[in-house]
Design an enzyme around this catalytic site. Structure first.
Site, PDB file in Angstrom:
ATOM      1  CB  VAL A  82      -0.931   0.017   1.237  1.00  0.00           C
ATOM      2  CG1 VAL A  82      -1.794   1.281   1.217  1.00  0.00           C
ATOM      3  CG2 VAL A  82      -1.798  -1.237   1.267  1.00  0.00           C
ATOM      4  CE  LYS A  83       4.296   5.066  -4.949  1.00  0.00           C
ATOM      5  NZ  LYS A  83       4.325   5.081  -6.429  1.00  0.00           N
ATOM      6  CB  VAL A  84       0.457   6.041   2.543  1.00  0.00           C
ATOM      7  CG1 VAL A  84      -0.449   4.832   2.702  1.00  0.00           C
ATOM      8  CG2 VAL A  84       1.738   5.856   3.349  1.00  0.00           C
TER       9      VAL A  84
END
Ligand code: E4P
Length: 217
Positions: A82-84
């Protein structure tokens, strides 16, 4: 150094993957737009080809919504990262999802201090953007080198994922300064092979081989 491909172009990923050049994939909202595909559908297809980490980026701006989006993206496949974004809400999301055992890539990093925060929030990967710093006359590679030194000083195990890689020289420099991963568009990875002396050497060998009149098969 691991090679990630920075694209949501499935045929391009498959082509490089068949050569063993794909340790993972990174995408972002701009790359999803460029692919013209639905994010869930295209990400699932990428995960069916690549066994390494595949980054899929949240688009919400508040932690609660980012966490919900991140959990939904993580359901696509076990290798989803998951890219944040590097904001306080992004870091809160990073902490929550990392504690759940999910891989998290903290993106849009432009300083050593931001990289420190991401490591403390439990990021699996930190993505410093080399090319975008170069674009504004700063030294993107110096940032990679500085983060390497700081992470090594304190034993952080967050992996440095050098992003916004635009040139073959960026790739060389990343390897020299010790980036764990670099992510580049397929065109840059394919250009890594180019050398005029290789082409010239093959040309000479072909000419001389023709003169022998021999065949191997
Ligand atoms: C990183 O994960 C980003 O997707 C990407 O590397 C950004 O590159 P750009 O600055 O060339 O758009």
């Amino acid at each position: 150094m691991k090679f990630f491909v920075d694209t949501a172009d499935v045929p391009a990923i498959a082509e490089l993957n068949a050569l063993g050049m794909v340790d993972g994939v990174t995408t972002n909202p701009s790359l999803i737009l460029k692919s013209g595909r639905d994010i869930l559908e295209v990400t699932k297809e990428i995960c069916s080809i690549v066994s390494g980490p595949v980054s899929a980026e949240v688009v919400a701006l508040t932690a609660d919504e980012m966490i919900a989006e991140g959990r939904k993206l993580a359901e696509i496949a076990p290798n989803i990262t998951v890219k944040v974004p590097l904001t306080w809400d992004g870091l809160k999301t990073c902490k929550v999802l990392s504690d759940e055992g999910k891989m998290v890539n903290v993106t849009l990093c432009f300083s050593v201090n931001q990289a420190l925060l991401a490591a403390k929030a439990g990021a699996t990967f930190i993505s410093p953007f080399v090319g975008r710093l170069d674009d504004i006359n700063l030294d993107g590679m110096e940032l990679i080198s500085d983060i390497r030194q700081v992470y090594d000083n304190y034993g952080f195990d967050t992996q440095i994922l050098a992003a916004s890689i635009r040139t073959v020289n960026h790739v060389t420099q990343c390897a020299l300064v010790g980036a764990d991963v670099m992510t580049a568009p397929p065109s840059v990875i394919k250009s890594l092979i180019n050398h005029p002396l290789t082409d010239k050497g093959i040309d000479q060998f072909m000419k001389d081989w023709a003169k022998t009149g021999q065949k191997i098969l």
